[in-house]
Scaffold this motif. Structure first.
Motif, PDB file in Angstrom:
ATOM      1  N   LEU A 153       0.821  -1.214   0.000  1.00 44.81           N
ATOM      2  CA  LEU A 153       0.000   0.000   0.000  1.00 44.81           C
ATOM      3  C   LEU A 153       0.856   1.265   0.000  1.00 44.81           C
ATOM      4  CD1 LEU A 153      -2.661  -1.523   2.291  1.00 44.81           C
ATOM      5  CD2 LEU A 153      -3.223  -0.344   0.152  1.00 44.81           C
ATOM      6  N   SER A 181      -7.717  -2.806   3.594  1.00 47.98           N
ATOM      7  CA  SER A 181      -7.045  -2.678   2.294  1.00 47.98           C
ATOM      8  C   SER A 181      -6.336  -3.964   1.841  1.00 47.98           C
ATOM      9  CB  SER A 181      -6.032  -1.531   2.319  1.00 47.98           C
ATOM     10  OG  SER A 181      -6.561  -0.403   2.972  1.00 47.98           O
ATOM     11  N   GLN A 184      -8.182  -6.017  -0.507  1.00 51.59           N
ATOM     12  CA  GLN A 184      -8.276  -5.525  -1.880  1.00 51.59           C
ATOM     13  C   GLN A 184      -7.006  -5.813  -2.665  1.00 51.59           C
ATOM     14  OE1 GLN A 184      -9.420  -1.774  -0.127  1.00 51.59           O
ATOM     15  NE2 GLN A 184     -11.373  -1.885  -1.185  1.00 51.59           N
ATOM     16  N   GLN A 219     -14.347  -1.622   9.732  1.00 57.92           N
ATOM     17  CA  GLN A 219     -14.125  -0.763   8.592  1.00 57.92           C
ATOM     18  C   GLN A 219     -14.854  -1.303   7.373  1.00 57.92           C
ATOM     19  OE1 GLN A 219     -10.172  -0.508   7.034  1.00 57.92           O
ATOM     20  NE2 GLN A 219     -10.175   1.720   7.016  1.00 57.92           N
ATOM     21  N   GLU A 221     -14.080  -0.731   3.243  1.00 56.22           N
ATOM     22  CA  GLU A 221     -13.329  -0.050   2.188  1.00 56.22           C
ATOM     23  C   GLU A 221     -13.905  -0.451   0.841  1.00 56.22           C
ATOM     24  OE1 GLU A 221      -9.156   0.177   1.898  1.00 56.22           O
ATOM     25  OE2 GLU A 221      -8.841   0.491   4.053  1.00 56.22           O
ATOM     26  N   LEU A 223     -13.123  -0.312  -3.515  1.00 53.12           N
ATOM     27  CA  LEU A 223     -12.077  -0.133  -4.530  1.00 53.12           C
ATOM     28  C   LEU A 223     -12.687  -0.349  -5.904  1.00 53.12           C
ATOM     29  CD1 LEU A 223      -8.908   0.050  -5.182  1.00 53.12           C
ATOM     30  CD2 LEU A 223      -9.023  -2.452  -5.243  1.00 53.12           C
ATOM     31  N   PHE A 258      -3.057  10.375   1.982  1.00 57.71           N
ATOM     32  CA  PHE A 258      -2.851   8.970   2.366  1.00 57.71           C
ATOM     33  C   PHE A 258      -1.695   8.452   1.526  1.00 57.71           C
ATOM     34  CE2 PHE A 258      -7.503   9.618   2.891  1.00 57.71           C
ATOM     35  CZ  PHE A 258      -7.599   9.417   4.259  1.00 57.71           C
ATOM     36  N   PHE A 260      -1.405   5.754   0.063  1.00 52.93           N
ATOM     37  CA  PHE A 260      -1.851   4.842  -1.001  1.00 52.93           C
ATOM     38  C   PHE A 260      -2.785   5.477  -2.019  1.00 52.93           C
ATOM     39  CE2 PHE A 260      -3.218   3.835   3.364  1.00 52.93           C
ATOM     40  CZ  PHE A 260      -4.495   4.372   3.364  1.00 52.93           C
ATOM     41  N   THR A 261      -3.091   6.775  -1.853  1.00 52.17           N
ATOM     42  CA  THR A 261      -3.924   7.471  -2.848  1.00 52.17           C
ATOM     43  C   THR A 261      -3.315   8.826  -3.189  1.00 52.17           C
ATOM     44  OG1 THR A 261      -5.295   8.237  -1.004  1.00 52.17           O
ATOM     45  CG2 THR A 261      -6.171   6.407  -2.312  1.00 52.17           C
ATOM     46  N   GLY A 280     -12.545   8.797   4.280  1.00 51.62           N
ATOM     47  CA  GLY A 280     -11.412   9.245   3.480  1.00 51.62           C
ATOM     48  C   GLY A 280     -11.420   8.523   2.143  1.00 51.62           C
ATOM     49  N   CYS A 281     -10.785   9.139   1.147  1.00 51.55           N
ATOM     50  CA  CYS A 281     -10.800   8.504  -0.181  1.00 51.55           C
ATOM     51  C   CYS A 281      -9.714   9.098  -1.062  1.00 51.55           C
ATOM     52  CB  CYS A 281     -12.158   8.692  -0.829  1.00 51.55           C
ATOM     53  SG  CYS A 281     -12.581  10.432  -1.110  1.00 51.55           S
ATOM     54  N   VAL A 284      -6.275   5.805  -6.518  1.00 50.66           N
ATOM     55  CA  VAL A 284      -5.236   4.846  -6.137  1.00 50.66           C
ATOM     56  C   VAL A 284      -3.887   5.323  -6.681  1.00 50.66           C
ATOM     57  CG1 VAL A 284      -4.459   2.450  -6.310  1.00 50.66           C
ATOM     58  CG2 VAL A 284      -6.903   2.962  -6.070  1.00 50.66           C
ATOM     59  N   GLY A 305     -12.400   4.630   2.351  1.00 56.52           N
ATOM     60  CA  GLY A 305     -12.492   3.833   3.575  1.00 56.52           C
ATOM     61  C   GLY A 305     -13.261   4.579   4.642  1.00 56.52           C
ATOM     62  N   GLY A 307     -15.004   4.181   8.896  1.00 59.39           N
ATOM     63  CA  GLY A 307     -15.158   3.444  10.147  1.00 59.39           C
ATOM     64  C   GLY A 307     -16.641   3.210  10.421  1.00 59.39           C
TER      65      GLY A 307
HETATM   66  C1  2NL Z   1     -10.213   6.211   6.112  1.00 63.29           C
HETATM   67  C2  2NL Z   1      -9.571   6.296   4.792  1.00 63.29           C
HETATM   68  C3  2NL Z   1      -9.017   5.048   2.859  1.00 63.29           C
HETATM   69  C4  2NL Z   1      -8.244   3.703   1.052  1.00 63.29           C
HETATM   70  C5  2NL Z   1      -8.778   3.813   2.317  1.00 63.29           C
HETATM   71  C6  2NL Z   1      -7.224   2.042  -0.440  1.00 63.29           C
HETATM   72  C7  2NL Z   1      -7.124   0.700  -0.731  1.00 63.29           C
HETATM   73  C8  2NL Z   1      -6.343   0.287  -1.775  1.00 63.29           C
HETATM   74  C9  2NL Z   1      -5.650   1.195  -2.511  1.00 63.29           C
HETATM   75  C10 2NL Z   1      -5.757   2.500  -2.177  1.00 63.29           C
HETATM   76 CL1  2NL Z   1      -6.189  -1.358  -2.115  1.00 63.29          CL
HETATM   77  N1  2NL Z   1      -6.531   2.930  -1.164  1.00 63.29           N
HETATM   78  N2  2NL Z   1      -7.997   2.432   0.589  1.00 63.29           N
HETATM   79  C11 2NL Z   1      -7.992   4.841   0.323  1.00 63.29           C
HETATM   80  C12 2NL Z   1      -8.257   6.081   0.870  1.00 63.29           C
HETATM   81  C13 2NL Z   1      -8.769   6.201   2.155  1.00 63.29           C
HETATM   82  O1  2NL Z   1      -9.536   5.078   4.132  1.00 63.29           O
HETATM   83  O2  2NL Z   1     -10.438   7.203   6.728  1.00 63.29           O
HETATM   84  N3  2NL Z   1     -10.514   5.004   6.611  1.00 63.29           N
HETATM   85  C14 2NL Z   1     -11.113   4.802   7.852  1.00 63.29           C
END
Ligand code: 2NL
Length: 335
Positions: A153, A181, A184, A219, A221, A223, A258, A260-261, A280-281, A284, A305, A307
């Motif tokens: 990630l 994650s 995914q 959680q 998530e 994708l 993040f 991962f994004t 959050g979002c 990718v 993602g 909560g």
């Molecule tokens: C949050 C934010 C996020 C993701 C989760 C994700 C997963 C893959 C690749 C890229 Cl496989 N991103 N997940 C991305 C952005 C935010 O969660 O506040 N979660 C509680």
């Protein structure tokens, strides 16, 4: 007993014995009393023998008359004892059956049906909305490797999320997943895009418990990876989802970060007049796609993602996350 006894007297005694014995047999309350009665009436030293003992004083012509009468009485008494014994046995059996009877038509005792926990119904509602948008549900292990939870990630080696302070490690390379994650990443390894998945599940972070934090939480998530996906698809999907869950209220995106994004955003909803951050979002990060052997020039996608506890608390106006975990029926029965 007088030395001269008449046939008449002896016959009267037998008649009297018959009447008394019949009354006593009828009055015997239990089988054991009947056995005592039988001995007292018909035994060697019993009352019939006592009467017959006087028979020797009769003439030879009279004796057979009394003998016959005595034999009949003996048979009568045996029959009476037998009948009474049978009646007592039947009564005892009837009583036993009454006590053991089972009314299969009786209504059952009240057992409350119960219902699903509010966290479960919230998870199911969220998943249902994405299922309606064409997303497949995927699940995965709660014990993960640092590769799936962090490295894949794009979370760098010294990122604070990797710290012992923030994550429960089982060994140096295995841990309790801190988000879903990894589900995914595993799915993308096995399934070529296009992919649209929703991953609900339990996750773990080394947080102290307070009104808004729990080391174990839930959680969801999502994708989507496809050709030509851009931020407008992310925005439309997230807005559609939030308005389906909370109702038709204002939604805003704020720039965020993040690993991962890229770009990344926090999303707020205006709930009862106040802006609340709910998820959050982001798009990718190309580095995540490359790590999976996907060409970022061809494939793009978005992820988000949230909560579940937070969604549940906002929706129901719950002020303390601990209420969700303490199994207090006075709380749970309100849902
Ligand atoms: C949050 C934010 C996020 C993701 C989760 C994700 C997963 C893959 C690749 C890229 Cl496989 N991103 N997940 C991305 C952005 C935010 O969660 O506040 N979660 C509680």
């Amino acid at each position: 007993m007088s030395a001269t006894i008449t046939l008449q007297q002896l016959t009267d005694q037998l008649d009297a014995l018959e009447a008394e014995a019949a009354a006593e047999v009828r009055a015997a309350p239990v089988a054991a009393d009947l056995e005592q009665l039988r001995v007292a009436l018909l035994g060697k030293k019993g009352r019939l023998s006592a009467v017959l003992g006087a028979m020797g004083k009769l003439s030879a012509e009279e004796r057979p008359l009394v003998g016959q009468r005595a034999n009949r009485l003996k048979e009568q008494l045996q029959a009476l004892l037998g009948e009474r014994l049978e009646a007592l046995r039947e009564a005892a059996m009837a009583e036993k059956l009454r006590g053991e009877s089972l009314d299969v038509t009786a209504p059952s005792r009240y057992v409350p049906a119960g219902h699903r926990h509010p966290l479960i119904t919230t998870t199911e509602e969220i998943v249902d909305i994405f299922a309606g948008l064409g997303y497949r549900v995927e699940e995965g292990p709660e014990v993960e490797t640092d590769h799936y939870n962090f490295t894949a990630l794009n979370i760098p080696p010294h990122h604070p999320a990797r710290d012992m302070q923030d994550t429960f490690y089982l060994t140096t390379s295995t841990l309790l997943r801190t988000h879903t994650s990894p589900v995914q990443i595993r799915h993308l390894e096995q399934n070529p895009p296009p992919v649209r998945i929703v991953a609900p599940g339990r996750v773990y972070r080394r947080d102290a418990v307070d009104a808004t934090h729990s080391p174990v939480f839930h959680q969801v998530e999502v994708l989507a990876i496809d050709e030509g996906l851009d931020f407008s698809h992310l925005r439309g999907t997230v807005t559609t989802f939030l308005q389906a869950f909370f109702g038709d209220l204002p939604v805003r995106f704020r720039a965020s970060y993040f690993p991962f994004t890229e770009p990344s955003a926090e999303v707020d909803v205006q709930w009862r007049g106040r802006w609340l951050e709910v998820m959050g979002c982001g798009m990718v990060d190309p580095a995540v796609l490359e790590g999976l052997g996907l060409d970022p020039e061809r494939w793009s996608g978005f992820a988000a993602g949230l909560g579940v506890e937070r969604f549940c608390m906002v929706r129901h106006g719950i002020d303390d996350i601990r209420r969700l975990y303490t199994s207090d029926l006075r709380f749970l029965e309100q849902f």
